[in-house]
Enzyme design. Structure first.
Site, mmCIF file in Angstrom:
data_model
loop_
_atom_site.group_PDB
_atom_site.id
_atom_site.type_symbol
_atom_site.label_atom_id
_atom_site.label_comp_id
_atom_site.label_asym_id
_atom_site.label_seq_id
_atom_site.Cartn_x
_atom_site.Cartn_y
_atom_site.Cartn_z
ATOM 1 N N HIS A 12 0.880 -1.176 0.000
ATOM 2 C CA HIS A 12 0.000 0.000 0.000
ATOM 3 C C HIS A 12 0.913 1.221 0.000
ATOM 4 O O HIS A 12 1.821 1.309 0.802
ATOM 5 C CB HIS A 12 -0.881 0.000 1.251
ATOM 6 C CG HIS A 12 -0.115 0.041 2.530
ATOM 7 N ND1 HIS A 12 -0.280 -0.857 3.547
ATOM 8 C CD2 HIS A 12 0.871 0.871 2.974
ATOM 9 C CE1 HIS A 12 0.534 -0.587 4.539
ATOM 10 N NE2 HIS A 12 1.259 0.454 4.230
ATOM 11 N N GLU A 240 5.924 -4.276 7.760
ATOM 12 C CA GLU A 240 4.503 -4.426 7.402
ATOM 13 C C GLU A 240 4.225 -5.787 6.753
ATOM 14 O O GLU A 240 3.068 -6.188 6.624
ATOM 15 C CB GLU A 240 4.093 -3.318 6.427
ATOM 16 C CG GLU A 240 4.062 -1.933 7.041
ATOM 17 C CD GLU A 240 3.791 -0.849 6.001
ATOM 18 O OE1 GLU A 240 3.868 -1.144 4.791
ATOM 19 O OE2 GLU A 240 3.494 0.288 6.404
HETATM 20 C C1 DHB Z 1 5.209 4.708 1.447
HETATM 21 C C2 DHB Z 1 5.099 3.370 1.863
HETATM 22 C C3 DHB Z 1 4.227 3.027 2.891
HETATM 23 O O1 DHB Z 1 4.082 1.757 3.376
HETATM 24 C C4 DHB Z 1 3.437 3.985 3.507
HETATM 25 O O2 DHB Z 1 2.578 3.589 4.454
HETATM 26 C C5 DHB Z 1 3.554 5.313 3.113
HETATM 27 C C6 DHB Z 1 4.437 5.670 2.088
HETATM 28 C C7 DHB Z 1 6.111 5.107 0.328
HETATM 29 O O3 DHB Z 1 6.920 4.302 -0.155
HETATM 30 O O4 DHB Z 1 6.008 6.258 -0.135
HETATM 31 FE FE FE Z 2 2.779 1.658 5.167
#
Ligand code: DHB
Ligand code: FE
Length: 283
Positions: A12, A240
């Site tokens: 995500h 995550e």
């Molecule tokens: C990004 C990745 C993430 O898991 C998140 O929650 C917010 C931003 C990113 O790579 O920009």
């Molecule tokens: Fe994230």
């Protein structure tokens, strides 16, 4: 009884929400990412899930560092998205499934998982983006959801072993739900990424591919690592991947094994190594 028919997992990233809003799916930067989804759309059209239990990590929209449960479950009729400060459009509310939520609360508590129960719960990009990706033509997605939050924001984190056990307990609980609906379990997060500090931009392709393979053939593989070992290998936000682990653990209770529907890996989008997978439960 209800049946878990399969599992889904995806990264995500807020920027995906912007790409969708602006119709950029075919642009050179985005195409290799969005190309991972059409075979999964075809499978979803075929199996038509009705309820999705989604493991995700809140990033500060519903919980903040002052009060942050390790595990929380939604028991609402509707889940609202809101401005998180990433500049992405706010998406339509997702429909809840309070009857499954309360069944899970009963069963998980009996199994000694004492989750924070949220009768109101705002959901952030970690919950909303996967539904935009897996059901791109329907907004909101034509399913009811039960969101389960797992803390990956503030250390110490629940261990991979504990998350795996939670996933199994969810799988068992769905299996004894006196309802004939078709359920899918979903994990949202990962794969390797780190957004801050000296290692900002860290990606570990070798580890990610091992983890992806473990989803098919060795679901407990990641439980060998502590939270700090996962950070070392996958980055501070790469942890995550615990959401994928919970999803996969729930599937172990759904049948004799899994059939890979499709998987895809692409690096990077924003700061993140992206992965997506769909697994069908083999009864
Ligand atoms: C990004 C990745 C993430 O898991 C998140 O929650 C917010 C931003 C990113 O790579 O920009
Ligand atoms: Fe994230």
């Amino acid at each position: 009884m209800a049946q878990i028919i399969g599992g889904l997992a995806t990264s995500h990233i807020p920027a995906i929400g912007n790409a969708i809003a602006k119709g950029k799916q075919q642009e050179p930067y985005w195409k290799p990412f969005f190309d991972g989804f059409p075979p999964i759309h075809a499978w979803l059209r075929q199996v038509q899930p009705e309820v999705v239990v989604v493991f995700y990590n809140d990033h500060g929209l519903n919980f903040f560092l002052d009060k942050l449960p390790a595990f929380a479950i939604g028991a609402a009729a509707e889940y609202h998205h809101a401005d998180e400060g990433w500049g992405i459009p706010t998406t339509a509310p997702l429909a809840g499934c309070p009857e499954l939520s309360w069944h899970l609360v009963e069963q998980l508590t009996a199994a000694e998982f004492d989750l924070t129960v949220c009768q109101e719960m705002r959901v952030d990009h970690a919950c909303t983006i996967p539904f935009q990706l897996f059901w791109p033509d329907q907004h909101p997605a034509p399913v009811r959801i039960v969101p389960i939050h797992i803390n990956t924001v503030q250390f110490p984190l629940p261990s991979a072993q504990r998350v795996y056990a939670l996933g199994r307990a969810v799988g068992r609980a769905v299996g004894c739900w006196a309802d004939a609906r078709r359920v899918v379990v979903m994990g949202s997060g990962g794969l390797s990424h780190q957004l801050e500090g000296e290692r900002a931009g860290f990606i570990n392709k070798r580890f990610d591919l091992q983890f992806l393979q473990s989803m098919e053939t060795n679901p407990q593989w990641a439980t060998q690592y502590s939270d700090r070992e996962l950070v070392e290998r996958a980055g501070t936000q790469g942890v995550e991947l615990l959401m994928w682990l919970a999803m996969r653990a729930a599937l172990t209770e759904a049948g004799s094994g899994v059939r890979l529907v499709h998987r895809h890996y692409h690096i990077p989008i924003s700061n993140t190594a992206t992965g997506v997978i769909a697994l069908e439960a083999v009864p």
